[in-house]
Scaffold this active site. Structure first.
Site, PDB file in Angstrom:
ATOM      1  N   ARG A 105       4.398  -0.491  -3.352  1.00 18.23           N
ATOM      2  CA  ARG A 105       3.621  -0.700  -2.135  1.00 18.23           C
ATOM      3  C   ARG A 105       4.550  -1.009  -0.960  1.00 18.23           C
ATOM      4  O   ARG A 105       5.597  -1.619  -1.127  1.00 18.23           O
ATOM      5  CB  ARG A 105       2.640  -1.874  -2.315  1.00 18.23           C
ATOM      6  CG  ARG A 105       1.377  -1.530  -3.078  1.00 18.23           C
ATOM      7  CD  ARG A 105       0.399  -2.689  -3.110  1.00 18.23           C
ATOM      8  NE  ARG A 105       0.943  -3.850  -3.765  1.00 18.23           N
ATOM      9  CZ  ARG A 105       1.406  -4.914  -3.152  1.00 18.23           C
ATOM     10  NH1 ARG A 105       1.365  -4.997  -1.826  1.00 18.23           N
ATOM     11  NH2 ARG A 105       1.900  -5.924  -3.830  1.00 18.23           N
ATOM     12  N   TYR A 244       2.435   6.711  -4.127  1.00 24.26           N
ATOM     13  CA  TYR A 244       2.591   5.719  -5.199  1.00 24.26           C
ATOM     14  C   TYR A 244       1.525   4.620  -5.186  1.00 24.26           C
ATOM     15  O   TYR A 244       1.254   3.993  -4.155  1.00 24.26           O
ATOM     16  CB  TYR A 244       3.973   5.053  -5.118  1.00 24.26           C
ATOM     17  CG  TYR A 244       4.389   4.474  -6.454  1.00 24.26           C
ATOM     18  CD1 TYR A 244       5.116   5.245  -7.357  1.00 24.26           C
ATOM     19  CD2 TYR A 244       4.009   3.195  -6.835  1.00 24.26           C
ATOM     20  CE1 TYR A 244       5.469   4.736  -8.595  1.00 24.26           C
ATOM     21  CE2 TYR A 244       4.361   2.686  -8.078  1.00 24.26           C
ATOM     22  CZ  TYR A 244       5.096   3.462  -8.955  1.00 24.26           C
ATOM     23  OH  TYR A 244       5.445   2.971 -10.190  1.00 24.26           O
ATOM     24  N   LYS A 253      -6.157  -1.352  -3.898  1.00 24.46           N
ATOM     25  CA  LYS A 253      -5.910  -2.443  -2.952  1.00 24.46           C
ATOM     26  C   LYS A 253      -6.591  -2.189  -1.613  1.00 24.46           C
ATOM     27  O   LYS A 253      -7.079  -3.118  -0.980  1.00 24.46           O
ATOM     28  CB  LYS A 253      -4.412  -2.641  -2.755  1.00 24.46           C
ATOM     29  CG  LYS A 253      -3.636  -2.847  -4.039  1.00 24.46           C
ATOM     30  CD  LYS A 253      -4.100  -4.057  -4.794  1.00 24.46           C
ATOM     31  CE  LYS A 253      -3.457  -4.078  -6.155  1.00 24.46           C
ATOM     32  NZ  LYS A 253      -3.232  -5.375  -6.708  1.00 24.46           N
ATOM     33  N   HIS A 273      -8.004 -10.723  -5.838  1.00 25.55           N
ATOM     34  CA  HIS A 273      -6.912 -10.172  -6.643  1.00 25.55           C
ATOM     35  C   HIS A 273      -6.854 -10.957  -7.956  1.00 25.55           C
ATOM     36  O   HIS A 273      -5.937 -11.743  -8.183  1.00 25.55           O
ATOM     37  CB  HIS A 273      -5.607 -10.314  -5.856  1.00 25.55           C
ATOM     38  CG  HIS A 273      -4.449  -9.561  -6.430  1.00 25.55           C
ATOM     39  ND1 HIS A 273      -3.144  -9.900  -6.165  1.00 25.55           N
ATOM     40  CD2 HIS A 273      -4.388  -8.471  -7.234  1.00 25.55           C
ATOM     41  CE1 HIS A 273      -2.330  -9.053  -6.792  1.00 25.55           C
ATOM     42  NE2 HIS A 273      -3.064  -8.180  -7.450  1.00 25.55           N
ATOM     43  N   SER A 295       1.173 -10.159  -7.329  1.00 32.30           N
ATOM     44  CA  SER A 295       1.583  -8.935  -8.015  1.00 32.30           C
ATOM     45  C   SER A 295       2.733  -9.212  -8.982  1.00 32.30           C
ATOM     46  O   SER A 295       3.675  -9.933  -8.646  1.00 32.30           O
ATOM     47  CB  SER A 295       2.025  -7.896  -6.993  1.00 32.30           C
ATOM     48  OG  SER A 295       0.962  -7.656  -6.098  1.00 32.30           O
ATOM     49  N   CYS A 297       2.841 -11.013 -11.642  1.00 31.77           N
ATOM     50  CA  CYS A 297       2.959 -12.414 -12.057  1.00 31.77           C
ATOM     51  C   CYS A 297       2.097 -12.737 -13.273  1.00 31.77           C
ATOM     52  O   CYS A 297       1.804 -13.904 -13.532  1.00 31.77           O
ATOM     53  CB  CYS A 297       2.638 -13.342 -10.898  1.00 31.77           C
ATOM     54  SG  CYS A 297       3.913 -13.307  -9.629  1.00 31.77           S
ATOM     55  N   ASP A 320      -6.987  -6.854 -12.643  1.00 28.31           N
ATOM     56  CA  ASP A 320      -6.370  -6.894 -11.309  1.00 28.31           C
ATOM     57  C   ASP A 320      -7.316  -7.321 -10.190  1.00 28.31           C
ATOM     58  O   ASP A 320      -6.896  -8.012  -9.276  1.00 28.31           O
ATOM     59  CB  ASP A 320      -5.784  -5.519 -10.973  1.00 28.31           C
ATOM     60  CG  ASP A 320      -4.737  -5.573  -9.871  1.00 28.31           C
ATOM     61  OD1 ASP A 320      -3.827  -6.412  -9.958  1.00 28.31           O
ATOM     62  OD2 ASP A 320      -4.832  -4.781  -8.910  1.00 28.31           O
ATOM     63  N   ARG A 412       5.011   1.944 -13.979  1.00 23.61           N
ATOM     64  CA  ARG A 412       3.638   1.543 -14.318  1.00 23.61           C
ATOM     65  C   ARG A 412       2.993   2.524 -15.291  1.00 23.61           C
ATOM     66  O   ARG A 412       3.410   3.675 -15.405  1.00 23.61           O
ATOM     67  CB  ARG A 412       2.787   1.504 -13.045  1.00 23.61           C
ATOM     68  CG  ARG A 412       3.300   0.527 -11.987  1.00 23.61           C
ATOM     69  CD  ARG A 412       2.364  -0.591 -11.769  1.00 23.61           C
ATOM     70  NE  ARG A 412       2.920  -1.659 -10.931  1.00 23.61           N
ATOM     71  CZ  ARG A 412       2.319  -2.809 -10.737  1.00 23.61           C
ATOM     72  NH1 ARG A 412       1.166  -3.068 -11.300  1.00 23.61           N
ATOM     73  NH2 ARG A 412       2.859  -3.738  -9.976  1.00 23.61           N
TER      74      ARG A 412
END
Ligand code: GTP
Ligand code: SPV
Ligand code: MN
Length: 631
Positions: A105, A244, A253, A273, A295, A297, A320, A412
């Site tokens: 991002r 991406y 998002k 989130h 993110s 974590c 998420d 990912r």
């Protein structure tokens, strides 16, 4: 909806026929819908406006079928955008390698273009909407030349749920289409539900028109001109230049957090989130938790945990994003708007997350991981030894480039949640699940204890505002830098963060506070003098989950400290865990000096929110300071 004020287009149906004829002639996909099958006038008008602007060679309206997915992936295999993996090892799965300049991002290229800058607040990039729109119109002009323009109807949340919403993404990236099919409920059923209702328009282009004679790249992108733009008032998303993750899969998002958070503020609900997990004790009692960590974590890992404690069962609703609403029973109910996981690959293994490993055995698109000589995937942490002759994410043989990592740190997997062995039976339930606990957390090497509980909703909301975390590879920029990340929403809040705090506080007026979830704060990432984690984490986090589960029913296994409730000596179930007493003491005590510094730092930080900083949060900070003094 108008792309540009005053921009209005009327096209004759003969023009439409021509477009589709062209599509068939150019050998594009055979499956899909045609415009005549669309009933929503606004949608048809928008598609035609975008077609006029971006000038694609043809339009493909996605029906979401298996056949369409097969065609699409076969086409991408031909253009080297996808590499098929060994079907015996990983059926229906593919590897993709992104452009080196398009791996995460881009927060500095992400904008909230509200009419007034003040409404975007100090934590968002802002530009005057008219100016931004002009710039975007220039960029998108002809941006899809030589390409197919895909129209993707998707539902965020189970079809027909009162919490769900519909979006339509237009994109010129087949990789995005295939990923959206995994990540959302996508296809023609969505159009049936949409009828003439409104939808969130999400426009995306990789920003690389293909003129005659030009050869396409496997991963086209436009690194010099990335724009991830949100218009919160008109609820539009425009994304240019990147293919991406969160930059390009606009349902995630951009819609489900930035636009949805604004919708939630207007309509009285929350877009967060957060993972959503079910947790059942050995007696068969079940509760649901939601947890917000920044993110990379630990959300995906916690959401499908296999607890170290026997008899405790965890089930996955979401990894998420959570959309949450107070229902008639006065409780906070949550749905996962997504249908797939876009999870961090590096570090995922049978030791750390066996459920994830089982989920990604099939039907998965991997991006920026290594390729073994058997045609399987590999990344750092998957197993102890690097396989011989592994091709790294850049496409180089690892034995020739020993210094390069096999997988990119933000590599990912995109995989359907329905394929997870521990998927919760209510994952697809339009009613959602009732939330009993909300957890906040971050990547903190010191100060923040392993777990603590707030003393009230207001104190819990205060804890949410205090979250800070070390940055990770999920976004471009430095890694390991401590920054404030309130509610793990810093990059995702679509309006003024001060107003967002106030919105959270307002929930105690919407219902009886005793019906609201209890709020906790966890930290798996405390380190010792040698930079080793003090807490083993992963499956051992199940011990912390047990404490939280029991605290909801007010089991008296806690002590009240200046920062909140912490487990008392017998509080945490440490059966069969070997952990040195010094580590444990550090994990479960109040670092008074550290917290005093934290208070000072927060007082400074809160100033950026000016008069939008809720008084109640400032009062909580003052009260914390006082309690620390007395300690
Ligand atoms: P996003 O998808 O970016 O929002 O990330 P996420 O919050 O879902 O994070 P994820 O679960 O993918 O974990 C990110 C990284 O943290 C991985 O490399 C994990 O190995 C690591 N991690 C997760 N849980 C733990 C834990 O309990 N302890 C430690 N030390 N590391 C963890
Ligand atoms: C995050 O960064 O929090 C992610 C990955 O979940 S992305 O979809 O790229 O935003
Ligand atoms: Mn995330």
């Amino acid at each position: 909806m108008d792309l540009k004020k005053g921009f209005f287009l009327k096209l004759k149906s003969s023009f439409l026929m021509f477009t589709f004829f062209f599509c068939m002639q150019s050998g594009a996909l055979q499956a899909g819908l045609n415009l005549e099958q669309l009933k929503n006038k606004e949608l048809i008008r928008w598609i035609l406006q975008v077609e006029q602007l971006c000038k694609p060679d043809c339009i493909h309206i996605c029906d979401g079928s298996d056949e369409e997915f097969k065609d699409l992936t076969a086409q991408m295999v031909k253009t080297n955008t996808l590499i098929p993996l060994n079907g015996e090892l990983r059926p229906n799965s593919f590897l993709s390698r992104s452009c080196e300049e398009d791996v995460a991002r881009v927060e500095d290229r992400t904008f909230i273009c509200s009419m007034n800058q003040r409404d975007a607040g100090p934590t968002n990039n802002w530009k005057e909407p008219a100016k931004m729109r002009k710039q975007l119109l220039e960029l998108f002009e002809g941006s899809m030349r030589g390409r197919t323009m895909y129209v993707i109807p998707f539902s965020m949340g189970p079809l027909g749920s009162s919490i769900s919403h519909i979006g339509i993404q237009i994109t010129d990236s087949p990789y995005v289409v295939a990923s959206m099919r995994i990540m959302t409920r996508m296809g023609k059923e969505v159009l049936n539900v949409l009828e003439n209702n409104s939808f969130i328009p999400c426009l995306h282009s990789v920003g690389v028109p293909l003129d005659k004679g030009m050869v396409d790249k496997p991963w086209p992108c436009n690194p010099e001109n990335k724009y991830i733009v949100h218009f919160p008032e008109t609820k539009e998303i425009w994304s240019f230049g990147s293919g991406y993750g969160g930059n390009a899969l606009l349902a995630k998002k951009c819609f489900a957090l930035r636009i949805a958070s604004k919708m939630g503020q207007e309509e009285g609900w929350l877009a967060e989130h957060m993972l959503i997990m079910g947790i059942e004790n050995p007696q068969g009692e079940k509760k649901y938790f939601a947890a917000a960590f920044p993110s990379a974590c630990g959300k995906t890992n916690l959401a499908m945990l296999k607890s170290a404690l026997p008899g405790w069962k965890i089930t996955l609703v979401g990894d998420d994003i959570a959309w949450m609403k107070i229902k008639e029973d006065g409780r906070l109910w949550a749905i996962n708007p997504e249908a797939g996981m876009f999870g961090v690959a590096v570090g995922t293994s049978y030791a750390s997350n066996p459920n994830a490993m089982d989920t990604i055995k099939k039907d998965t698109i991997f991006t920026n991981v290594g390729l073994t000589k058997e045609g399987d995937v590999w990344w750092e942490g998957m197993s102890k030894d690097t396989p011989l002759n592994c091709i790294n994410w850049l496409g180089n043989n690892s034995s020739d480039c020993l210094k390069e990592n096999i997988a990119h740190a933000n590599a990912r997997f995109a995989t359907p949640i329905s394929g997870c062995p521990c998927v919760d039976p209510s994952f697809d339930d339009p009613r959602g699940v009732p939330i009993s606990a909300i957890l906040f957390g971050g990547r903190r090497s010191s100060v923040i204890p392993l777990v603590m509980q707030s003393t009230s909703w207001q104190h819990g909301v205060f804890l949410g505002t205090t979250v800070s975390s070390e940055t990770t590879a999920a976004a471009n920029g430095a890694v390991g830098k401590l920054r404030h990340d309130p509610f793990a929403m810093l990059p995702f809040c679509g309006y003024h963060m001060g107003d967002y705090f106030a919105h959270w506080l307002s929930f105690s007026n919407k219902t009886d506070e005793s019906l609201l979830p209890k709020i906790f704060y966890v930290n798996w990432f405390m380190k010792d003098e040698n930079s080793q984690f003090r807490w083993p984490g992963f499956r051992e986090n199940g011990r912390v989950m047990k404490w939280i589960f029991e605290r909801i029913d007010l089991k008296p296994n806690a002590i009240k400290t200046p920062i909140g409730y912490l487990p008392d000596e017998q509080g945490l179930d440490l059966t069969h865990l070997s952990i040195c007493p010094k580590n444990l003491a550090n994990l479960l005590s109040v670092d008074v000096m550290g917290w005093q510094d934290e208070v000072k730092e927060l007082r400074e930080y809160y100033k950026i929110f000016e008069d939008k900083m809720p008084q109640k949060i400032l009062e909580e900070l003052d009260a914390l300071e006082e309690r620390l003094k007395k300690n």
